[in-house]
Design a protein around this motif. Structure first.
Motif, PDB file in Angstrom:
ATOM      1  N   VAL A 249      12.219  -7.966 -24.365  1.00 14.87           N
ATOM      2  CA  VAL A 249      11.210  -8.864 -23.803  1.00 14.87           C
ATOM      3  C   VAL A 249      12.192 -10.089 -23.375  1.00 14.87           C
ATOM      4  O   VAL A 249      12.784 -10.937 -24.316  1.00 14.87           O
ATOM      5  CB  VAL A 249      10.382  -9.181 -24.784  1.00 14.87           C
ATOM      6  N   ASP A 250      11.868 -10.804 -22.206  1.00 13.23           N
ATOM      7  CA  ASP A 250      12.405 -11.965 -21.686  1.00 13.23           C
ATOM      8  C   ASP A 250      11.139 -13.185 -21.989  1.00 13.23           C
ATOM      9  O   ASP A 250      10.203 -13.184 -21.166  1.00 13.23           O
ATOM     10  CB  ASP A 250      12.941 -12.128 -20.520  1.00 13.23           C
ATOM     11  N   ARG A 251      11.084 -13.551 -23.032  1.00 14.37           N
ATOM     12  CA  ARG A 251       9.913 -14.872 -23.296  1.00 14.37           C
ATOM     13  C   ARG A 251       9.841 -15.969 -22.580  1.00 14.37           C
ATOM     14  O   ARG A 251       9.071 -16.288 -21.960  1.00 14.37           O
ATOM     15  CB  ARG A 251       9.714 -15.138 -24.846  1.00 14.37           C
ATOM     16  N   THR A 252      11.005 -16.291 -22.151  1.00 12.09           N
ATOM     17  CA  THR A 252      11.354 -17.230 -21.123  1.00 12.09           C
ATOM     18  C   THR A 252      10.529 -17.290 -19.933  1.00 12.09           C
ATOM     19  O   THR A 252       9.668 -18.134 -19.209  1.00 12.09           O
ATOM     20  CB  THR A 252      12.736 -17.783 -20.838  1.00 12.09           C
ATOM     21  N   ALA A 253      10.467 -15.920 -19.503  1.00  7.36           N
ATOM     22  CA  ALA A 253       9.950 -15.485 -18.017  1.00  7.36           C
ATOM     23  C   ALA A 253       8.395 -15.521 -18.221  1.00  7.36           C
ATOM     24  O   ALA A 253       7.654 -16.231 -17.260  1.00  7.36           O
ATOM     25  CB  ALA A 253      10.191 -14.121 -17.567  1.00  7.36           C
ATOM     26  N   LEU A 254       8.302 -15.088 -19.416  1.00 11.77           N
ATOM     27  CA  LEU A 254       6.359 -15.282 -19.752  1.00 11.77           C
ATOM     28  C   LEU A 254       6.021 -16.830 -19.942  1.00 11.77           C
ATOM     29  O   LEU A 254       4.975 -16.915 -19.401  1.00 11.77           O
ATOM     30  CB  LEU A 254       6.268 -14.509 -20.985  1.00 11.77           C
ATOM     31  N   ILE A 255       6.619 -17.367 -20.414  1.00 11.34           N
ATOM     32  CA  ILE A 255       6.486 -19.054 -20.583  1.00 11.34           C
ATOM     33  C   ILE A 255       6.069 -19.694 -19.191  1.00 11.34           C
ATOM     34  O   ILE A 255       5.245 -20.256 -19.069  1.00 11.34           O
ATOM     35  CB  ILE A 255       7.505 -19.740 -21.511  1.00 11.34           C
ATOM     36  N   LYS A 256       7.062 -19.251 -18.262  1.00 12.01           N
ATOM     37  CA  LYS A 256       6.835 -20.009 -16.920  1.00 12.01           C
ATOM     38  C   LYS A 256       5.817 -19.315 -16.200  1.00 12.01           C
ATOM     39  O   LYS A 256       4.955 -20.070 -15.595  1.00 12.01           O
ATOM     40  CB  LYS A 256       8.192 -19.391 -16.270  1.00 12.01           C
TER      41      LYS A 256
ATOM     42  N   VAL B 161      -3.406 -14.259 -15.319  1.00 11.35           N
ATOM     43  CA  VAL B 161      -2.192 -13.949 -15.200  1.00 11.35           C
ATOM     44  C   VAL B 161      -1.712 -12.600 -15.641  1.00 11.35           C
ATOM     45  O   VAL B 161      -0.622 -12.204 -15.538  1.00 11.35           O
ATOM     46  CB  VAL B 161      -1.123 -15.422 -15.628  1.00 11.35           C
ATOM     47  N   HIS B 162      -2.621 -11.849 -16.030  1.00 17.18           N
ATOM     48  CA  HIS B 162      -2.040 -10.610 -16.814  1.00 17.18           C
ATOM     49  C   HIS B 162      -1.294  -9.704 -15.841  1.00 17.18           C
ATOM     50  O   HIS B 162      -0.553  -8.910 -16.455  1.00 17.18           O
ATOM     51  CB  HIS B 162      -3.435  -9.898 -17.461  1.00 17.18           C
ATOM     52  N   LYS B 163      -1.652  -9.442 -14.680  1.00 16.59           N
ATOM     53  CA  LYS B 163      -1.016  -8.651 -13.652  1.00 16.59           C
ATOM     54  C   LYS B 163       0.615  -9.039 -13.758  1.00 16.59           C
ATOM     55  O   LYS B 163       1.757  -8.338 -13.776  1.00 16.59           O
ATOM     56  CB  LYS B 163      -1.525  -8.734 -12.379  1.00 16.59           C
ATOM     57  N   LEU B 164       0.981 -10.541 -13.687  1.00 16.79           N
ATOM     58  CA  LEU B 164       2.278 -11.008 -13.458  1.00 16.79           C
ATOM     59  C   LEU B 164       2.840 -10.746 -15.002  1.00 16.79           C
ATOM     60  O   LEU B 164       4.146 -10.648 -14.774  1.00 16.79           O
ATOM     61  CB  LEU B 164       2.201 -12.527 -13.062  1.00 16.79           C
ATOM     62  N   ILE B 165       2.197 -11.069 -15.998  1.00 18.96           N
ATOM     63  CA  ILE B 165       2.763 -10.763 -17.361  1.00 18.96           C
ATOM     64  C   ILE B 165       3.273  -9.165 -17.271  1.00 18.96           C
ATOM     65  O   ILE B 165       4.212  -8.994 -17.996  1.00 18.96           O
ATOM     66  CB  ILE B 165       1.824 -11.037 -18.372  1.00 18.96           C
ATOM     67  N   ALA B 166       2.407  -8.229 -16.980  1.00 19.34           N
ATOM     68  CA  ALA B 166       2.676  -6.887 -17.039  1.00 19.34           C
ATOM     69  C   ALA B 166       3.678  -6.509 -16.125  1.00 19.34           C
ATOM     70  O   ALA B 166       4.822  -5.922 -16.566  1.00 19.34           O
ATOM     71  CB  ALA B 166       1.410  -6.144 -16.543  1.00 19.34           C
ATOM     72  N   GLU B 167       4.000  -7.247 -14.980  1.00 19.75           N
ATOM     73  CA  GLU B 167       5.104  -6.980 -13.990  1.00 19.75           C
ATOM     74  C   GLU B 167       6.534  -7.376 -14.682  1.00 19.75           C
ATOM     75  O   GLU B 167       7.264  -6.834 -14.401  1.00 19.75           O
ATOM     76  CB  GLU B 167       4.865  -7.590 -12.606  1.00 19.75           C
TER      77      GLU B 167
ATOM     78  N   LEU C  78       3.713 -14.686 -27.360  1.00 19.27           N
ATOM     79  CA  LEU C  78       3.552 -16.216 -27.058  1.00 19.27           C
ATOM     80  C   LEU C  78       2.225 -16.638 -27.901  1.00 19.27           C
ATOM     81  O   LEU C  78       1.484 -15.856 -28.336  1.00 19.27           O
ATOM     82  CB  LEU C  78       3.061 -16.471 -25.711  1.00 19.27           C
ATOM     83  N   ASN C  79       2.678 -17.893 -28.335  1.00 18.19           N
ATOM     84  CA  ASN C  79       1.513 -18.921 -28.818  1.00 18.19           C
ATOM     85  C   ASN C  79       1.025 -19.522 -27.947  1.00 18.19           C
ATOM     86  O   ASN C  79       1.665 -20.739 -27.349  1.00 18.19           O
ATOM     87  CB  ASN C  79       1.894 -19.533 -30.142  1.00 18.19           C
ATOM     88  N   ARG C  80      -0.383 -19.255 -27.295  1.00 21.67           N
ATOM     89  CA  ARG C  80      -0.602 -20.082 -26.131  1.00 21.67           C
ATOM     90  C   ARG C  80      -1.888 -21.093 -26.313  1.00 21.67           C
ATOM     91  O   ARG C  80      -2.501 -21.110 -27.241  1.00 21.67           O
ATOM     92  CB  ARG C  80      -1.022 -19.200 -25.142  1.00 21.67           C
ATOM     93  N   ALA C  81      -1.749 -22.227 -25.562  1.00 26.85           N
ATOM     94  CA  ALA C  81      -2.663 -23.156 -25.604  1.00 26.85           C
ATOM     95  C   ALA C  81      -3.582 -22.862 -24.441  1.00 26.85           C
ATOM     96  O   ALA C  81      -2.984 -21.927 -23.432  1.00 26.85           O
ATOM     97  CB  ALA C  81      -2.117 -24.756 -25.462  1.00 26.85           C
TER      98      ALA C  81
END
Length: 593
Positions: A364-371, A435-441, A561-564
């Motif tokens: 997993v690339d978490r930096t991409a998910l944060i963006k 944004v769930h589709k983008l996360i899945a992709e 992620l820990n998200r706000a």
């Protein structure tokens, strides 16, 4: 789960300005101020219907926000933009918080006596008082066989006799409202008693320092006798909800809309936590585009978002303009995370092997998910089951990668060592809203880089949790292999139980369970028991921490992620106060200018 601070933040750069400024019918300076005004229709827009509307089984932040308008619990929290005030437990239907000093809690901590607030009524014809028996019925419905609560483990592990009651209830015909009602009316839970119309007595197996928190959850809302007529959470039930809150559902179109009007039986003086300012709440569903929803909020054709956070592309513009309608509310959570179907027969049962799951941790690339979700002010990398600010959290990272960007070479090597040199083929359903589709992709691309093909499939219409992840039959049949759900704790403060127990206790696995992947480890179950019976919250936190460590050693999930929560309201909205556990503003406190 506990959140650290509630914040309105500004100041992250480098994100593309997506959504252009919209022409507004009333700008930010027109936000109403002064004392609340009554009247008008609050317009809420968003994507998916709730998986469960019945409070016994409702288990999403959207459902919590909705059911709070018409179903009251003994205790609850008050919406506030001050985090400490927003998570403090307060009486709702109860007359006061029980303590050892006022006699509400026995000296041995095993008996709780709760007196009901007087004057609260159901919106029946004619209206009638809400009684202690209605709360007993609410508890009896928790483990009904038709739509059992995913949180029933909170109560079977705490209340005397509830585990036996639920075991017997599971044998009842799930399609028969009469059979379900008969079981409830002919069998008692030893630990839940209506002493009289205004007094409830709870008897615990062992002392539990978080028991009052359990009594504040929507699952335990009072249930009127009319609910005996319907199969729980059935289509017929959803057309016939009964209210003791400020609003009542006057029209429901499944997957399309809710209309709520005032409950004429509700009295403001009997409800210390809710308001009831708008005349009507109109919730319109089926709008999957976060950008389209945001535009409606900005031009004033809608007031609040139902299930979309502010789109990533709009955040820099709103931050830079200091738009007072925009805020980032701190909501510590494990959202999203990757869950493995440990019971899937696909790939010769590969996901049941710890070494395989450990290998995939490095993908997993978490930096991409944060963006994707909005940048470092919105989300931070998470490597533990328990997020910061929650009981039992301790920073740790058993599977570090350079710069949080993943290590596909190591993932490939470990997969080969585990016996899968040619990789895997995984079925990956994803939510279609926000944004769930983008996360899945993004996750699919990560997996492809380490030789794993993920077959994405959209899962919309409120089925993702209820019919896919929470179905043991579909899990065993390999209908899915991985998914990216999210988890916001049911409460904050002394809340280790609200994270570890529902997600990883194998003893509660079954229909409606939130242990989606069927994870099973007897050591984790033992640590859960030790934490639940610990004499002090600090002792419980130590056991929760150990359980977290064991779960991550087993690689049961990949925390991401820990998200706000970036949130926005229209210029018409006054009284926008936040409910952390619903990730939204309290509909009952909003008023319109």
């Amino acid at each position: 789960m506990a959140r650290e601070t509630l914040k309105v933040t500004a100041g992250f750069a480098g994100l593309a300005l997506g959504l252009s400024a919209c022409g507004a019918a009333g700008g930010p300076s027109d936000i109403p101020t002064g004392p609340p005004r009554d009247g008008g229709t609050l317009k809420v827009v968003g994507s998916s219907d709730v998986e469960h509307l019945d409070t016994a089984s409702a288990n999403s932040v959207g459902a919590y926000g909705l059911t709070r308008t018409f179903a009251r619990t003994l205790f609850a929290t008050k919406a506030s933009n001050d985090f400490n005030e927003a998570v403090a437990l307060q009486p709702d239907m109860a007359a006061e918080l029980p303590t050892k000093e006022n006699g509400g809690i026995s000296k041995d901590g095993r008996t709780y006596t709760v007196k009901l607030r007087k004057g609260v009524q159901w919106n029946t014809k004619p209206p009638r008082p809400v009684t202690a028996a209605d709360f007993v019925r609410g508890f009896e419905r928790l483990c009904n066989p038709a739509s059992p609560s995913s949180a029933k483990g909170y109560y079977t592990s705490t209340l005397k006799g509830m585990d036996r009651y639920c075991d017997d209830f599971a044998k009842v015909d799930a399609k028969s409202a009469q059979a379900i009602a008969d079981h409830q009316n002919r069998h008692d839970i030893d630990g839940v008693e209506a002493e009289d119309d205004h007094t409830l007595v709870f008897r615990l197996q062992k002392p539990a320092s978080d028991f009052l928190n359990l009594l504040a959850l929507q699952f335990t809302a009072a249930a009127p006798q009319e609910y005996d007529r319907y199969v729980p959470d059935s289509a017929e039930f959803r057309r016939n909800t009964v209210s003791n809150g400020p609003y009542q559902i006057t029209e429901y179109r499944p997957g399309s809309s809710y209309t709520l009007g005032r409950n004429p039986a509700w009295r403001r003086e009997t409800d210390p936590l809710r308001g009831g300012h708008v005349d009507k709440i109109q919730i319109t569903l089926g709008q999957d585009s976060a950008q389209a929803v945001q535009q409606q909020l900005e031009v004033g054709t809608a007031d609040l978002s139902w299930d979309h956070p502010v789109p990533t592309s709009a955040i820099p513009r709103l931050r830079n303009s200091r738009d007072p309608r925009f805020a980032i509310r701190d909501t510590p959570s494990n959202s999203p995370y990757v869950v493995f179907n440990t019971r899937s027969p696909n790939n010769d049962g590969a996901l049941g092997e710890r070494a395989v799951r450990q290998a995939l941790q490095y993908a997993v690339d978490r930096t991409a998910l944060i963006k994707i979700v909005g940048g470092p002010e919105i989300a931070q990398p998470l490597h533990t089951v328990i997020p910061p600010g929650s009981s039992g959290h301790a920073p740790a990272d058993l599977y570090p990668t350079p710069g949080e960007s993943g290590d596909p070479a190591r993932c490939r090597r470990l997969l080969a060592d585990a016996g899968y040199p040619d990789g895997l083929r995984l079925k990956f359903p994803y939510r279609t809203n926000s944004v769930h589709k983008l996360i899945a992709e993004s996750l699919k691309a990560n997996l492809e880089a380490c030789g794993v093909h993920a077959e994405l499939s959209p899962d919309a219409g409120g089925t993702f949790y209820a019919r896919t992840l929470s179905s043991p039959d579909r899990t065993r049949d390999g209908a899915w292999d991985i998914a990216a759900p999210g988890w916001t704790p049911d409460w904050y403060g002394n809340n280790g139980r609200s994270i570890i127990q529902p997600l990883f206790d194998s003893r509660d696995y079954g229909p409606g369970s939130t242990n989606y992947g069927g994870y099973d480890n007897f050591q984790v179950n033992g640590l859960i028991d030790a934490a639940l019976t610990a004499p002090e919250p600090s002792h419980a936190a130590g056991y929760w921490r150990l359980a977290d460590q064991k779960i991550m050693e087993d690689a049961a999930i990949i925390p991401l992620l820990n998200r706000a929560q970036p949130i926005f309201h229209s210029s018409r909205v006054g009284g926008a106060v936040f409910l952390p556990t619903t990730a939204g503003y309290d509909y009952t406190r909003v008023w319109l200018g």
